[in-house]
Write a protein that holds these residues in place. Sequence first.
Motif, short mmCIF file in Angstrom:
data_model
loop_
_atom_site.label_atom_id
_atom_site.label_comp_id
_atom_site.label_asym_id
_atom_site.label_seq_id
_atom_site.Cartn_x
_atom_site.Cartn_y
_atom_site.Cartn_z
N HIS A 101 106.13 -19.40 -10.99
CA HIS A 101 105.35 -18.68 -12.03
C HIS A 101 106.28 -18.15 -13.12
O HIS A 101 105.94 -18.19 -14.30
CB HIS A 101 104.56 -17.53 -11.41
N SER A 156 99.03 -12.16 -9.77
CA SER A 156 98.22 -13.30 -9.33
C SER A 156 97.19 -12.81 -8.30
O SER A 156 97.02 -11.61 -8.11
CB SER A 156 99.11 -14.38 -8.73
N HIS A 174 107.26 -20.01 -4.82
CA HIS A 174 106.08 -20.05 -5.70
C HIS A 174 106.18 -19.04 -6.86
O HIS A 174 105.81 -19.35 -8.00
CB HIS A 174 104.84 -19.76 -4.84
N ASP A 206 98.12 -21.69 -10.76
CA ASP A 206 99.05 -22.49 -9.96
C ASP A 206 99.12 -23.94 -10.47
O ASP A 206 98.08 -24.54 -10.75
CB ASP A 206 98.59 -22.50 -8.50
#
Length: 348
Positions: free
Chosen positions: A122, A147, A118, A313
């Motif tokens: 980003h 985040s 993940h 996201d």
Amino acid sequence: MYILGIESSCDDTSVALLDCSDDAFVVLAEKTAGQVDVHKKYGGVVPELAGRMHAENILPVVEEVMNEWREKMGKKNALPDVIAATTGPGLITGLLVGAEVAKNLSYLWNVPMIAMNHIEGHIHSVFINNHFPISSLQFPALCLIVSGGHTEIVLMRDFGEYDLLGKTRDDAAGEAFDKVGKLLGFEYPGGPKISKFAAEGNTTAIPFPRPMMSSDDYDFSFAGLKTAALYELRDRPLENEQEKKDFCASFEQAIVDVLVTKTKRAAKEFSVKTIILGGGVSANPKLRAGLQTMTQEISNVRLLIPSTNYSMDNGAMIAAAAYMRGKKKEFTAWQDIVVNPNWEVYDK
Ligand code: KG4
Ligand code: ZN
């Protein structure tokens, strides 16, 4: 390379189909089913509910993206070259749903799969629908990832090669925004609301601490700042709208000062050629402006910031991050895909 990206690690079921090349990453179809309305009643994401909502939403979202893309291509049975799905870090309830759907599609379509991190997603959000081609990226690059779940500075030596320089010892920056937002009576997520109020506030009204700003490492700590905000509200309750705006502006400035100062020091120490900003907090205008000013002060460094559409996201960033891995054929057989809620981007 046509890449289908699937993201479900938190509270967005997001799917996108990108046409990726060395020159550009173009989003051809995308769809996100958010869940904020469900979670805001509880003041944060409830993992069990998130998993159930992902399970409800994911197939319709995939179908819509595939239909839209196939229509654009004029090919009823077109298939992507690669399927990329987030397999960590994040909430296991959500990761499992996205990964299982991706595994099924990989098997049924006979299309190779890439397990994506993940945070690596980003980092690659800066190349989406952007005029900056991935082939022009100069290393070393410094990545500031901010985040709701992460705050870390990562040195990117090459594609897929990351070293951790520092991370938060307690709350993430987005988490601090959200928790203080809750104290102020804002609905979850509080970050965007604080930054909206902050735009009309005085950043020097309240002298909030700048935790660990001068420590000689690259770690962060935002829990103390949250406590300082709590005490401030207890001792001097806000009396009007302007005081609320000043509070937000002062609080936001404290977080931005810490993030920008540490990024600057790391950029100089490691003589980086590029700084990449990523994660939901990258939508914050003060942080974007602060990094821009700082980058101009140190020579020969290029700052890459995602467009605000791709700060939060999204499935597109997962497809984007899979491109270089796809070129190197770093596929994982669907039988071997395992989700890992604690997968760090710098772990091989
Ligand atoms: O990356 P993301 O969508 O989800 C995680 O992986 O955590 O980030 C969401 C976080 C939330 O904490 C939210 O409050 C924060 O990003 N955020 C902001 C802003 N927009 C989103 N924080 C400060 N200012 C903003 N404008
Ligand atoms: Zn995220």
